[in-house]
Design an enzyme around this catalytic site. Structure first.
Site, short mmCIF file in Angstrom:
data_model
loop_
_atom_site.label_atom_id
_atom_site.label_comp_id
_atom_site.label_asym_id
_atom_site.label_seq_id
_atom_site.Cartn_x
_atom_site.Cartn_y
_atom_site.Cartn_z
N GLY A 1 0.80 -1.40 0.02
CA GLY A 1 -0.07 -0.24 0.03
C GLY A 1 0.79 1.13 -0.03
O GLY A 1 1.92 1.32 0.62
N GLN B 1 2.87 9.88 1.09
CA GLN B 1 4.15 9.23 1.18
C GLN B 1 5.12 9.60 -0.05
O GLN B 1 6.36 9.21 -0.15
CB GLN B 1 3.89 7.78 1.39
CG GLN B 1 3.27 7.29 2.60
CD GLN B 1 3.20 6.05 2.72
OE1 GLN B 1 2.19 5.40 2.05
NE2 GLN B 1 4.31 5.34 3.06
N CYS C 1 5.95 0.15 7.47
CA CYS C 1 5.60 1.20 6.56
C CYS C 1 6.56 1.70 5.86
O CYS C 1 7.91 1.90 6.26
CB CYS C 1 5.10 2.38 7.40
SG CYS C 1 4.70 3.90 6.47
N LEU C 2 6.36 2.02 4.42
CA LEU C 2 7.49 2.42 3.69
C LEU C 2 8.31 3.83 4.01
O LEU C 2 9.32 4.20 3.81
CB LEU C 2 6.98 2.63 2.20
CG LEU C 2 6.53 1.16 1.37
CD1 LEU C 2 6.09 1.30 0.18
CD2 LEU C 2 7.66 0.28 1.74
N HIS D 1 -4.42 1.35 7.53
CA HIS D 1 -3.06 1.81 7.41
C HIS D 1 -2.99 3.09 6.58
O HIS D 1 -2.33 4.15 6.65
CB HIS D 1 -2.27 1.19 7.50
CG HIS D 1 -0.70 1.44 7.15
ND1 HIS D 1 0.19 0.90 8.07
CD2 HIS D 1 -0.16 2.02 6.41
CE1 HIS D 1 1.38 1.28 7.94
NE2 HIS D 1 1.18 2.24 6.80
N GLU D 2 -3.62 2.92 5.24
CA GLU D 2 -3.45 3.90 4.04
C GLU D 2 -4.06 5.16 4.44
O GLU D 2 -3.74 6.28 4.18
CB GLU D 2 -3.48 3.48 2.87
CG GLU D 2 -2.66 2.27 2.36
CD GLU D 2 -1.08 2.35 2.39
OE1 GLU D 2 -0.78 3.51 2.55
OE2 GLU D 2 -0.53 1.53 2.96
N HIS E 1 -2.71 7.66 6.78
CA HIS E 1 -1.73 8.54 6.21
C HIS E 1 -2.46 9.96 5.43
O HIS E 1 -1.55 10.67 5.40
CB HIS E 1 -0.77 7.99 4.81
CG HIS E 1 0.16 6.91 5.34
ND1 HIS E 1 1.25 7.37 6.03
CD2 HIS E 1 0.24 5.62 5.08
CE1 HIS E 1 2.01 6.27 6.40
NE2 HIS E 1 1.84 5.19 5.61
ZN ZN Z 1 2.56 3.48 5.70
#
Ligand code: ZN
Length: 181
Positions: free
Chosen positions: A54, A59, A101-102, A143-144, A147
């Site tokens: 995701g 991000q 998380c990226l 989660h997304e 953000h």
């Molecule tokens: Zn994330």
């Protein structure tokens, strides 16, 4: 549709103020623009390259309400684009998942979230979406969408003692399946 010829985008990392901003809604007239369609393709390419399951627009330093998700495989979920999404229902059951998380390098932590959500939004063609998701799909959506309101999974951890570095994660905890959200 042409072949994917996306560009890798730079991932904003924890500490970058853009990750803490409230993302702006996408103007529905702009959804079909080549700029937005290109951004969606680039976000998918970047997510697959990392790899992750995701990625939210903040991000990649675009503070707009757009997320892409995909998780191939048996317990996975299909390629999903959500524009201006909102969760309109949370199921009563909770599920505990190791999240990463990226934008947060090298860390995993356990997060407890509702195991079912109903989400509304628009797809990449601007068509309305209204569906329920469960398990990993539901966790990834939450989660997304976090953000988009300036939250990361660390903010959702109720017990920071599970916070684990990657090397230790594979040494002590990897028996449980994990995907980087
Ligand atoms: Zn994330």
């Amino acid at each position: 549709m042409s072949m994917k010829t996306g560009t890798m985008l730079k991932i904003a990392k924890l500490g970058n103020p853009i990750l803490r901003k409230i993302a702006a809604p996408v103007d529905s007239r702009e959804i079909k623009s080549s700029e937005l369609q290109r951004l969606i393709d680039d976000m998918f390419e970047t997510m697959y390259d990392e790899p992750g399951i995701g990625l939210a627009a903040p991000q990649v330093s675009r503070s707009i309400q757009l997320v892409v998700m995909a998780c191939p495989g048996e317990s996975g979920f299909p390629e999903t684009v959500l524009i201006n999404p909102s969760i309109v229902y949370y199921g009563p059951e909770q599920v505990e998942t190791w999240e990463g998380c990226l934008s947060v390098d090298g860390l995993r932590g356990k997060v407890t979230r509702p195991s079912l959500v109903r989400v509304k939004g628009l797809d990449r063609k601007g068509k309305p979406l209204d569906f329920e998701a469960t398990e990993l799909y539901a966790v990834c959506i939450q989660h997304e969408l976090d953000h988009l309101i300036g939250k990361v999974f660390l903010d959702r951890m109720t017990d920071l003692s599970t916070l684990t570095q990657l090397h230790e994660f594979s040494q002590y905890w990897k028996k449980e399946p994990t995907k980087v959200i």
